[in-house]
Design a protein around this motif. Structure first.
Motif, PDB file in Angstrom:
ATOM      1  N   ALA A   1       0.829  -1.205   0.000  1.00  0.00           N
ATOM      2  CA  ALA A   1       0.000   0.000   0.000  1.00  0.00           C
ATOM      3  C   ALA A   1       0.865   1.257   0.000  1.00  0.00           C
ATOM      4  O   ALA A   1       0.545   2.240  -0.680  1.00  0.00           O
ATOM      5  N   LEU A   2       1.967   1.225   0.738  1.00  0.00           N
ATOM      6  CA  LEU A   2       2.885   2.359   0.779  1.00  0.00           C
ATOM      7  C   LEU A   2       3.467   2.616  -0.608  1.00  0.00           C
ATOM      8  O   LEU A   2       3.471   3.751  -1.097  1.00  0.00           O
ATOM      9  N   GLN A   3       3.936   1.555  -1.246  1.00  0.00           N
ATOM     10  CA  GLN A   3       4.511   1.701  -2.584  1.00  0.00           C
ATOM     11  C   GLN A   3       3.446   2.134  -3.592  1.00  0.00           C
ATOM     12  O   GLN A   3       3.711   2.982  -4.459  1.00  0.00           O
ATOM     13  N   ALA A   4       2.233   1.596  -3.484  1.00  0.00           N
ATOM     14  CA  ALA A   4       1.156   1.977  -4.401  1.00  0.00           C
ATOM     15  C   ALA A   4       0.822   3.461  -4.260  1.00  0.00           C
ATOM     16  O   ALA A   4       0.596   4.154  -5.264  1.00  0.00           O
ATOM     17  N   ALA A   5       0.793   3.965  -3.042  1.00  0.00           N
ATOM     18  CA  ALA A   5       0.514   5.387  -2.816  1.00  0.00           C
ATOM     19  C   ALA A   5       1.612   6.257  -3.435  1.00  0.00           C
ATOM     20  O   ALA A   5       1.324   7.284  -4.058  1.00  0.00           O
ATOM     21  N   ALA A   6       2.854   5.837  -3.270  1.00  0.00           N
ATOM     22  CA  ALA A   6       3.971   6.589  -3.861  1.00  0.00           C
ATOM     23  C   ALA A   6       3.892   6.559  -5.384  1.00  0.00           C
ATOM     24  O   ALA A   6       4.114   7.580  -6.048  1.00  0.00           O
ATOM     25  N   LEU A   7       3.554   5.416  -5.943  1.00  0.00           N
ATOM     26  CA  LEU A   7       3.437   5.314  -7.400  1.00  0.00           C
ATOM     27  C   LEU A   7       2.319   6.207  -7.926  1.00  0.00           C
ATOM     28  O   LEU A   7       2.457   6.803  -9.007  1.00  0.00           O
ATOM     29  N   ARG A   8       1.235   6.352  -7.172  1.00  0.00           N
ATOM     30  CA  ARG A   8       0.163   7.272  -7.577  1.00  0.00           C
ATOM     31  C   ARG A   8       0.688   8.706  -7.632  1.00  0.00           C
ATOM     32  O   ARG A   8       0.359   9.469  -8.542  1.00  0.00           O
ATOM     33  N   GLU A   9       1.503   9.069  -6.651  1.00  0.00           N
ATOM     34  CA  GLU A   9       2.093  10.414  -6.633  1.00  0.00           C
ATOM     35  C   GLU A   9       3.022  10.613  -7.830  1.00  0.00           C
ATOM     36  O   GLU A   9       3.008  11.661  -8.466  1.00  0.00           O
ATOM     37  N   ILE A  10       3.829   9.613  -8.128  1.00  0.00           N
ATOM     38  CA  ILE A  10       4.780   9.697  -9.239  1.00  0.00           C
ATOM     39  C   ILE A  10       4.039   9.832 -10.565  1.00  0.00           C
ATOM     40  O   ILE A  10       4.439  10.590 -11.446  1.00  0.00           O
ATOM     41  N   ARG A  11       2.939   9.118 -10.696  1.00  0.00           N
ATOM     42  CA  ARG A  11       2.176   9.111 -11.951  1.00  0.00           C
ATOM     43  C   ARG A  11       1.182  10.262 -12.059  1.00  0.00           C
ATOM     44  O   ARG A  11       0.599  10.478 -13.117  1.00  0.00           O
ATOM     45  N   HIS A  12       0.976  10.991 -10.985  1.00  0.00           N
ATOM     46  CA  HIS A  12       0.010  12.089 -10.984  1.00  0.00           C
ATOM     47  C   HIS A  12       0.424  13.137 -12.015  1.00  0.00           C
ATOM     48  O   HIS A  12       1.600  13.484 -12.125  1.00  0.00           O
ATOM     49  N   PRO A  13      -0.545  13.646 -12.777  1.00  0.00           N
ATOM     50  CA  PRO A  13      -0.227  14.631 -13.819  1.00  0.00           C
ATOM     51  C   PRO A  13       0.465  15.895 -13.290  1.00  0.00           C
ATOM     52  O   PRO A  13       1.205  16.543 -14.026  1.00  0.00           O
ATOM     53  N   ASP A  14       0.223  16.242 -12.032  1.00  0.00           N
ATOM     54  CA  ASP A  14       0.847  17.445 -11.463  1.00  0.00           C
ATOM     55  C   ASP A  14       2.305  17.223 -11.050  1.00  0.00           C
ATOM     56  O   ASP A  14       3.002  18.186 -10.723  1.00  0.00           O
ATOM     57  N   ALA A  15       2.754  15.973 -11.017  1.00  0.00           N
ATOM     58  CA  ALA A  15       4.154  15.697 -10.673  1.00  0.00           C
ATOM     59  C   ALA A  15       5.027  16.270 -11.780  1.00  0.00           C
ATOM     60  O   ALA A  15       4.817  16.004 -12.957  1.00  0.00           O
ATOM     61  N   ASP A  16       5.983  17.064 -11.395  1.00  0.00           N
ATOM     62  CA  ASP A  16       6.840  17.749 -12.365  1.00  0.00           C
ATOM     63  C   ASP A  16       7.975  16.814 -12.802  1.00  0.00           C
ATOM     64  O   ASP A  16       9.136  17.028 -12.456  1.00  0.00           O
ATOM     65  N   LEU A  17       7.610  15.773 -13.555  1.00  0.00           N
ATOM     66  CA  LEU A  17       8.572  14.760 -13.989  1.00  0.00           C
ATOM     67  C   LEU A  17       8.400  14.468 -15.473  1.00  0.00           C
ATOM     68  O   LEU A  17       7.282  14.475 -15.987  1.00  0.00           O
ATOM     69  N   THR A  18       9.513  14.171 -16.136  1.00  0.00           N
ATOM     70  CA  THR A  18       9.435  13.681 -17.505  1.00  0.00           C
ATOM     71  C   THR A  18       9.036  12.206 -17.454  1.00  0.00           C
ATOM     72  O   THR A  18       9.087  11.583 -16.382  1.00  0.00           O
ATOM     73  N   GLU A  19       8.660  11.644 -18.581  1.00  0.00           N
ATOM     74  CA  GLU A  19       8.309  10.212 -18.608  1.00  0.00           C
ATOM     75  C   GLU A  19       9.495   9.360 -18.161  1.00  0.00           C
ATOM     76  O   GLU A  19       9.323   8.365 -17.452  1.00  0.00           O
ATOM     77  N   GLU A  20      10.682   9.746 -18.571  1.00  0.00           N
ATOM     78  CA  GLU A  20      11.889   9.008 -18.172  1.00  0.00           C
ATOM     79  C   GLU A  20      12.079   9.073 -16.653  1.00  0.00           C
ATOM     80  O   GLU A  20      12.387   8.066 -16.009  1.00  0.00           O
ATOM     81  N   GLU A  21      11.873  10.249 -16.070  1.00  0.00           N
ATOM     82  CA  GLU A  21      11.997  10.401 -14.616  1.00  0.00           C
ATOM     83  C   GLU A  21      10.913   9.610 -13.886  1.00  0.00           C
ATOM     84  O   GLU A  21      11.188   9.000 -12.847  1.00  0.00           O
ATOM     85  N   ARG A  22       9.702   9.621 -14.417  1.00  0.00           N
ATOM     86  CA  ARG A  22       8.614   8.845 -13.801  1.00  0.00           C
ATOM     87  C   ARG A  22       8.978   7.364 -13.758  1.00  0.00           C
ATOM     88  O   ARG A  22       8.805   6.700 -12.745  1.00  0.00           O
ATOM     89  N   THR A  23       9.477   6.856 -14.897  1.00  0.00           N
ATOM     90  CA  THR A  23       9.860   5.451 -14.975  1.00  0.00           C
ATOM     91  C   THR A  23      10.983   5.142 -13.991  1.00  0.00           C
ATOM     92  O   THR A  23      10.923   4.147 -13.252  1.00  0.00           O
ATOM     93  N   GLU A  24      11.966   6.013 -13.940  1.00  0.00           N
ATOM     94  CA  GLU A  24      13.105   5.817 -13.041  1.00  0.00           C
ATOM     95  C   GLU A  24      12.663   5.817 -11.580  1.00  0.00           C
ATOM     96  O   GLU A  24      13.050   4.951 -10.792  1.00  0.00           O
ATOM     97  N   GLN A  25      11.820   6.788 -11.195  1.00  0.00           N
ATOM     98  CA  GLN A  25      11.343   6.871  -9.817  1.00  0.00           C
ATOM     99  C   GLN A  25      10.444   5.690  -9.462  1.00  0.00           C
ATOM    100  O   GLN A  25      10.515   5.156  -8.357  1.00  0.00           O
ATOM    101  N   ALA A  26       9.594   5.282 -10.382  1.00  0.00           N
ATOM    102  CA  ALA A  26       8.704   4.130 -10.140  1.00  0.00           C
ATOM    103  C   ALA A  26       9.522   2.867  -9.914  1.00  0.00           C
ATOM    104  O   ALA A  26       9.225   2.068  -9.015  1.00  0.00           O
ATOM    105  N   GLU A  27      10.576   2.680 -10.706  1.00  0.00           N
ATOM    106  CA  GLU A  27      11.444   1.509 -10.533  1.00  0.00           C
ATOM    107  C   GLU A  27      12.164   1.566  -9.192  1.00  0.00           C
ATOM    108  O   GLU A  27      12.317   0.545  -8.517  1.00  0.00           O
ATOM    109  N   LEU A  28      12.603   2.764  -8.812  1.00  0.00           N
ATOM    110  CA  LEU A  28      13.293   2.933  -7.526  1.00  0.00           C
ATOM    111  C   LEU A  28      12.363   2.572  -6.366  1.00  0.00           C
ATOM    112  O   LEU A  28      12.741   1.834  -5.456  1.00  0.00           O
ATOM    113  N   VAL A  29      11.128   3.073  -6.414  1.00  0.00           N
ATOM    114  CA  VAL A  29      10.148   2.787  -5.356  1.00  0.00           C
ATOM    115  C   VAL A  29       9.848   1.290  -5.306  1.00  0.00           C
ATOM    116  O   VAL A  29       9.813   0.683  -4.237  1.00  0.00           O
ATOM    117  N   ALA A  30       9.635   0.679  -6.472  1.00  0.00           N
ATOM    118  CA  ALA A  30       9.266  -0.738  -6.524  1.00  0.00           C
ATOM    119  C   ALA A  30      10.395  -1.651  -6.054  1.00  0.00           C
ATOM    120  O   ALA A  30      10.146  -2.720  -5.498  1.00  0.00           O
TER     121      ALA A  30
END
Length: 108
Positions: free
Chosen positions: A24-53
């Motif tokens: 649940a903790l990781q899922a909540a973080a992934l929602r934040e990473i994928r949120h449209p307001d997150a100031d991340l490029t697609e590459e950064e989103r993928t990198e952060q999601a992999e780091l969290v997972a």
């Protein structure tokens, strides 16, 4: 403000949390990473999601869920100071310190 040199104080807060549901903790973080307001490029989103997972400690996930600016709000009600900066670091812990365990038992 007077002509004196500015004075700064650094507030250090240490908080130990127990992860009750890593998925649940990781899922909540992934929602934040994928949120449209997150100031991340697609590459950064993928990198952060992999780091969290891949982080079994949950530290990477928790870091996405706590806003450093929330810490500044701890002192917003004090008129005599001006909050300037908040930096957040999350790292794995072995659990509560012995002092915290003793305080917990003292209040029980």
């Amino acid at each position: 403000m007077s002509d004196e040199e500015p004075k700064f104080l650094r507030l250090t807060v240490e908080l130990t949390v127990e992860v009750l549901d890593m998925d649940a903790l990781q899922a909540a973080a992934l929602r934040e990473i994928r949120h449209p307001d997150a100031d991340l490029t697609e590459e950064e989103r993928t990198e952060q999601a992999e780091l969290v997972a891949s982080d079994d400690s949950g530290a990477s996930a928790l870091q996405w869920l706590i806003e450093p600016d929330h810490v500044l709000q701890l002192v917003d009600h004090i008129d005599e100071i001006e909050p300037r900066e908040a930096v957040l670091g999350v790292e794995p812990s072995e659990g509560p310190s012995e002092e915290e365990d003793e305080e917990e038992h003292d209040h029980a």
